[in-house]
Design a protein around this motif. Structure first.
Motif, PDB file in Angstrom:
ATOM      1  N   LEU A  19      -9.999   0.937 -13.151  1.00 26.49           N
ATOM      2  CA  LEU A  19     -11.378   0.718 -13.592  1.00 26.49           C
ATOM      3  C   LEU A  19     -12.216   1.883 -13.092  1.00 26.49           C
ATOM      4  O   LEU A  19     -12.387   2.069 -11.891  1.00 26.49           O
ATOM      5  CB  LEU A  19     -11.916  -0.601 -13.045  1.00 26.49           C
ATOM      6  CG  LEU A  19     -13.353  -0.946 -13.421  1.00 26.49           C
ATOM      7  CD1 LEU A  19     -13.486  -1.180 -14.927  1.00 26.49           C
ATOM      8  CD2 LEU A  19     -13.837  -2.180 -12.649  1.00 26.49           C
ATOM      9  N   GLY A  22     -16.907   1.768 -15.291  1.00 25.25           N
ATOM     10  CA  GLY A  22     -17.080   0.621 -16.171  1.00 25.25           C
ATOM     11  C   GLY A  22     -16.103   0.528 -17.319  1.00 25.25           C
ATOM     12  O   GLY A  22     -16.301  -0.277 -18.234  1.00 25.25           O
ATOM     13  N   ARG A  23     -15.031   1.312 -17.280  1.00 26.41           N
ATOM     14  CA  ARG A  23     -14.028   1.257 -18.345  1.00 26.41           C
ATOM     15  C   ARG A  23     -12.645   1.025 -17.741  1.00 26.41           C
ATOM     16  O   ARG A  23     -12.269   1.659 -16.753  1.00 26.41           O
ATOM     17  CB  ARG A  23     -14.019   2.562 -19.162  1.00 26.41           C
ATOM     18  CG  ARG A  23     -15.308   2.802 -19.936  1.00 26.41           C
ATOM     19  CD  ARG A  23     -15.143   3.958 -20.902  1.00 26.41           C
ATOM     20  NE  ARG A  23     -14.232   3.646 -21.988  1.00 26.41           N
ATOM     21  CZ  ARG A  23     -14.595   3.023 -23.100  1.00 26.41           C
ATOM     22  NH1 ARG A  23     -15.849   2.629 -23.275  1.00 26.41           N
ATOM     23  NH2 ARG A  23     -13.725   2.779 -24.049  1.00 26.41           N
ATOM     24  N   ASP A  67     -18.510  -8.158 -18.774  1.00 29.79           N
ATOM     25  CA  ASP A  67     -17.117  -7.986 -18.363  1.00 29.79           C
ATOM     26  C   ASP A  67     -16.165  -8.252 -19.529  1.00 29.79           C
ATOM     27  O   ASP A  67     -15.147  -7.564 -19.693  1.00 29.79           O
ATOM     28  CB  ASP A  67     -16.792  -8.915 -17.195  1.00 29.79           C
ATOM     29  CG  ASP A  67     -17.593  -8.577 -15.940  1.00 29.79           C
ATOM     30  OD1 ASP A  67     -18.283  -7.529 -15.940  1.00 29.79           O
ATOM     31  OD2 ASP A  67     -17.543  -9.357 -14.976  1.00 29.79           O
ATOM     32  N   ILE A  70     -15.899  -5.177 -21.515  1.00 25.13           N
ATOM     33  CA  ILE A  70     -14.959  -4.218 -20.930  1.00 25.13           C
ATOM     34  C   ILE A  70     -13.531  -4.556 -21.365  1.00 25.13           C
ATOM     35  O   ILE A  70     -12.737  -3.665 -21.704  1.00 25.13           O
ATOM     36  CB  ILE A  70     -15.085  -4.226 -19.391  1.00 25.13           C
ATOM     37  CG1 ILE A  70     -16.421  -3.600 -18.968  1.00 25.13           C
ATOM     38  CG2 ILE A  70     -13.918  -3.480 -18.739  1.00 25.13           C
ATOM     39  CD1 ILE A  70     -16.722  -3.739 -17.483  1.00 25.13           C
ATOM     40  N   TYR A  74     -10.920  -2.346 -23.644  1.00 21.70           N
ATOM     41  CA  TYR A  74      -9.581  -2.033 -23.128  1.00 21.70           C
ATOM     42  C   TYR A  74      -8.508  -2.377 -24.160  1.00 21.70           C
ATOM     43  O   TYR A  74      -7.626  -1.549 -24.462  1.00 21.70           O
ATOM     44  CB  TYR A  74      -9.346  -2.803 -21.832  1.00 21.70           C
ATOM     45  CG  TYR A  74      -7.931  -2.732 -21.321  1.00 21.70           C
ATOM     46  CD1 TYR A  74      -7.324  -1.505 -21.049  1.00 21.70           C
ATOM     47  CD2 TYR A  74      -7.195  -3.891 -21.099  1.00 21.70           C
ATOM     48  CE1 TYR A  74      -6.011  -1.446 -20.574  1.00 21.70           C
ATOM     49  CE2 TYR A  74      -5.890  -3.841 -20.622  1.00 21.70           C
ATOM     50  CZ  TYR A  74      -5.308  -2.612 -20.373  1.00 21.70           C
ATOM     51  OH  TYR A  74      -4.011  -2.554 -19.909  1.00 21.70           O
TER      52      TYR A  74
END
Length: 296
Positions: A19, A22-23, A67, A70, A74
């Motif tokens: 992480l 934020g990615r 979240d 995110i 992903y």
């Protein structure tokens, strides 16, 4: 309703991630290689689940929207990595000038407004995601990221092995199809949808209120797999209900490419209505599948 074979399910939480800013990023390329093996070299389907555990490992919570976003990014990165490794032209029965993968976020329960998958050559319209057994038009591969749902019962993704159905019954892929009057996608005709659901369909088993799931499919009508979903309902009709879906597909710049695809399957070029369908059309094309009825 059958279950998907276990070998088609990937628990992404067992694969390392980083992480940064934020990615989420996969460490190594094992997940992408597994998608290639299952989808383009194998049975044409892969289901990625367990990303809620991945978030928790990094101190994130799938029930927090930022979240969950995110996690969607992903999973999308895995699909895009898959796209970089696959020669998409091998899976299209007609030469298509695919030039990008596009992602779009839609509401899988409520009506979408001002929707268009490609503003270059399709008009904004109202749109319902819940559908009968169907294929997405003119994209050999798709990725659908579901969840996390809020106050939703059912809405279960289903994978339909129309490839095996055609092989075993002698039905030509083009003879499976009819246009959907309120969508660019194409429906499996009712006369075939019943037998497909009864003997060739499998539900994706996952807790979509507590996780996100990505279903990656070989979506081409010729030698691919169709998909559907069970009818989503609010668990509590007095509370708001959300069923977020991110859809990933291949796209092209020129509308003539879309025309080539429809003509290959002996279909007219669709002219979808700009408003959601009336009750009769909704019942046929935009009502989710009843798994119990399918088994019967």
């Amino acid at each position: 309703m059958k279950k998907l074979p276990q070998h088609a399910v990937i628990d992404v939480s067992t694969h390392p991630t980083e992480l940064t800013d934020g990615r989420l990023r996969a460490v190594g390329d094992e997940l992408v290689r597994e998608l290639v093996r299952l989808v383009s070299e194998g049975d044409g389907v892969a289901v990625c689940l367990g990303v809620a555990k991945t978030l928790a490992h990094h101190g994130l919570d799938v029930h927090k929207e930022q979240d969950a976003a995110i996690a969607r990014d992903y999973l999308e990165s895995l699909f895009r990595g898959f796209g970089e490794r696959v020669d998409v032209s091998r899976f299209s029965p007609v030469a298509m000038d695919y030039d990008r993968i596009a992602g779009m976020d839609v509401d899988g329960y409520n009506k979408n407004t001002h929707f268009t998958p490609n503003g270059d050559h399709t008009t904004e319209r109202e749109f319902l995601t819940t559908k009968c057994v169907h294929f997405d038009a003119a994209t050999p591969f798709i990725g659908n990221i579901y969840g996390p749902n809020t106050n939703i019962t059912h809405g279960t993704p289903m994978v339909c092995d129309t490839r095996a159905y055609c092989q075993e019954t002698g039905v030509a892929p083009a003879d499976l199809l009819e246009l959907m009057p309120h969508s660019y996608n194409v429906a499996v005709k009712e006369e075939h949808a019943g037998p497909v659901l009864a003997g060739y369909a499998a539900a994706v088993e996952a807790d979509l209120s507590a996780d996100l799931v990505m279903v990656v499919l070989l979506n081409e009508v010729d030698r691919g797999l169709a998909h559907a979903g069970s009818e989503p309902r609010p668990t509590d009709s007095t509370r708001p209900a959300r069923r977020p879906i991110r859809h990933l597909e291949y796209q092209f710049a020129e509308g003539v490419e879309l025309s080539k695809w429809y003509r290959h399957y002996r279909l007219e070029i669709p002219q979808p209505s700009l408003q959601v369908p009336d009750e009769a059309a909704r019942e046929r094309f935009h009502r989710g599948i009843d798994p119990v009825g399918a088994n019967q």
